[in-house]
Design an enzyme around this catalytic site. Structure first.
Site, PDB file in Angstrom:
ATOM      1  N   SER A   1       0.113  -2.318  -3.909  1.00 24.84           N
ATOM      2  CA  SER A   1      -0.187  -0.899  -3.666  1.00 24.84           C
ATOM      3  C   SER A   1       1.056  -0.225  -3.112  1.00 24.84           C
ATOM      4  CB  SER A   1      -1.337  -0.773  -2.652  1.00 24.84           C
ATOM      5  OG  SER A   1      -1.446   0.540  -2.156  1.00 24.84           O
TER       6      SER A   1
ATOM      7  N   TYR B   1      -4.059  -3.314   5.717  1.00 21.27           N
ATOM      8  CA  TYR B   1      -3.997  -3.266   4.259  1.00 21.27           C
ATOM      9  C   TYR B   1      -2.544  -3.195   3.788  1.00 21.27           C
ATOM     10  CZ  TYR B   1      -4.992  -1.527  -0.488  1.00 21.27           C
ATOM     11  OH  TYR B   1      -5.068  -1.363  -1.858  1.00 21.27           O
TER      12      TYR B   1
END
Length: 258
Positions: free
Chosen positions: A141, A154
């Site tokens: 990501s 994350y």
């Protein structure tokens, strides 16, 4: 261009999700044989597998036993396994700065986004050790490249997939597969199904594209086509250890004020 993926066996983790299902469809278009992994989305995974002539396989990717059984199941169902797309991941929605983040959340997020990829790659590489060939695509990501306030857990997990884990794995892989490759794709904000209500909101679109020279929303198909390209030895046979960002040129700074 012929990708030469026809007949290849592909396992896509999180294959019933927004990006995952687009990846599954993209491989099916190349006439690859695809295993759609799922954890809880049985109906979606099984419907997608039926539609495309693949197979749906369940596993909890944080469970060592489940993952160790997943790869042999994929090999048995498909007849071969050449590509792993480690796509599954979980983004915790609550905004928690580091000084407020419970250790339990940190550990859960890393288990779901990093431990799961380690276990998936380990199981796949044990298969590669017997065949001498195989390719891996890790889905990370832009949070792993630029950070994400309120989601350091994350960002840390995805950052590993775009740096240390990736760079180590691409060197280790050639010990058992001389032409084996591993690369990482970092999607930015992507218009998956759960965001349909936002896709026509100009205020939202302006906000999420302020750091992008290409002022348009990414689509799951944008990511899927890059994944297929990296999986193809014919197209990307001399590409390994690379991070490909699919985010409209996103930077860690605002490019547009409105």
């Amino acid at each position: 261009m012929d990708t030469q993926l026809q007949g290849k066996g592909v396992l896509v983790t999180g294959g019933a999700g927004g990006i995952g299902s687009a990846v599954v469809r993209a491989f099916a278009e190349e006439q690859a044989k695809v295993a759609v992994h799922y954890h809880q989305s049985a109906d979606k995974a099984e419907a997608l597998a039926r539609e495309l002539g693949g197979v749906a396989l369940r596993a909890d990717l944080t469970s060592e036993a489940d993952v160790d059984a997943l790869v042999p199941a994929a090999v048995k169902a498909l007849g071969r396994l050449d590509v792993l797309v480690a796509n599954a991941g979980v983004w915790p929605p609550a905004d928690e700065p580091v000084w407020k983040m419970p250790l339990a959340r940190w550990r859960r997020t890393l288990a779901e986004n990093l431990d799961s990829v380690f276990l998936s790659c380990r199981a796949f590489l044990r298969h590669v050790e017997t065949t001498g060939s195989g390719n891996i695509i890790l889905i990370a990501s832009t949070a792993g490249l630029f950070g994400e306030a309120g989601h350091s857990d994350y960002a840390a997990a995805k950052g590993a997939l775009a740096s240390g884990f990736l760079k180590s794995l691409k060197n280790e892989l050639t010990r058992i597969a001389p032409l084996g490759r591993v690369n990482t794709v970092c999607p930015g904000w992507t218009g998956v199904e759960r965001h349909q209500d936002k896709l026509t909101d100009p205020v939202f679109i302006n906000r999420v594209t302020r750091t992008m020279p290409l002022r348009k929303l990414g689509r799951p198909e944008d990511v899927a086509r890059v994944v297929v390209t990296l999986a193809s030895d014919r197209v990307s046979g001399h590409v390994t250890g690379e991070v490909i960002t699919v985010a409209g040129g996103m930077e860690g700074r605002v490019l547009h004020e409105s």
